[in-house]
Design a protein around this motif. Structure first.
Motif, PDB file in Angstrom:
ATOM      1  N   GLN A  89       4.648  -6.293   5.237  1.00 51.70           N
ATOM      2  CA  GLN A  89       3.568  -7.254   5.413  1.00 51.70           C
ATOM      3  C   GLN A  89       3.188  -7.290   6.888  1.00 51.70           C
ATOM      4  OE1 GLN A  89       5.620 -10.609   3.399  1.00 51.70           O
ATOM      5  NE2 GLN A  89       3.802 -10.613   2.086  1.00 51.70           N
ATOM      6  N   LYS A  97      -5.359  -6.661   3.779  1.00 52.13           N
ATOM      7  CA  LYS A  97      -4.356  -5.992   2.964  1.00 52.13           C
ATOM      8  C   LYS A  97      -3.041  -6.766   3.045  1.00 52.13           C
ATOM      9  CE  LYS A  97      -2.742  -1.343   2.182  1.00 52.13           C
ATOM     10  NZ  LYS A  97      -2.852   0.049   2.561  1.00 52.13           N
ATOM     11  N   LEU A  98      -2.405  -6.994   1.893  1.00 53.33           N
ATOM     12  CA  LEU A  98      -1.157  -7.745   1.874  1.00 53.33           C
ATOM     13  C   LEU A  98       0.062  -6.878   2.165  1.00 53.33           C
ATOM     14  CD1 LEU A  98      -1.635 -10.118  -1.190  1.00 53.33           C
ATOM     15  CD2 LEU A  98      -1.707 -10.695   1.241  1.00 53.33           C
ATOM     16  N   TYR A  99       0.083  -5.669   1.642  1.00 49.94           N
ATOM     17  CA  TYR A  99       1.257  -4.814   1.762  1.00 49.94           C
ATOM     18  C   TYR A  99       0.874  -3.434   2.284  1.00 49.94           C
ATOM     19  CZ  TYR A  99       3.434  -8.381  -1.106  1.00 49.94           C
ATOM     20  OH  TYR A  99       3.907  -9.578  -1.584  1.00 49.94           O
ATOM     21  N   ASN A 151      -6.290  -6.951   8.106  1.00 50.14           N
ATOM     22  CA  ASN A 151      -5.813  -8.279   7.730  1.00 50.14           C
ATOM     23  C   ASN A 151      -6.094  -8.631   6.273  1.00 50.14           C
ATOM     24  OD1 ASN A 151      -4.730  -8.814  10.241  1.00 50.14           O
ATOM     25  ND2 ASN A 151      -6.631  -9.659  11.022  1.00 50.14           N
TER      26      ASN A 151
END
Length: 118
Positions: A48, A6-8, A4
């Motif tokens: 995402q 990490k954005l991408y 959670n």
């Protein structure tokens, strides 16, 4: 489960998380209009967490429930989405409970292997 923090995520990472090959992910993008990962200037996909959750639902409907792609697309439409999400998360929770029970059984077997029940 994705991290959670990490954005991408790359297509390779998502492929490993979902358990399908990269070409399947690209194909599903064409088949499911809601699935729109961002693309960088070089066209590299950036998924995402929301994309991954949608892909998990698609995988569940197609691979586990045996729906066709049009059937899965229909099921994911807004009026049926809530029920599909509820069933998906319920099954995910049940899988987690099963895994915890198996871990507990294994831990008990280590304490006293003579009481093994499997």
């Amino acid at each position: 489960m994705p991290d959670n923090l990490k954005l991408y995520y790359s297509i390779k990472e998502v492929s490993e998380i979902i358990g399908v090959n990269e070409s399947t992910l690209r194909f599903w993008e064409k088949e499911f209009p809601r699935l729109k990962p961002r693309k960088g200037s070089r066209g590299i996909r950036k998924y995402q967490a929301e994309d991954i959750e949608l892909l998990k639902q698609i995988h569940f409907l197609v691979k586990e429930q045996g729906l066709t792609l049009p059937g899965a697309r229909e099921r994911l439409k807004e009026e049926k989405r809530e029920r599909t999400e509820k069933n998906f998360y319920l099954i995910e929770r049940l899988k987690a409970v099963r895994e915890k029970l198996a871990d507990m059984r294994d831990a008990l077997d280590k304490i006293d292997p003579s009481t093994s029940v499997h």
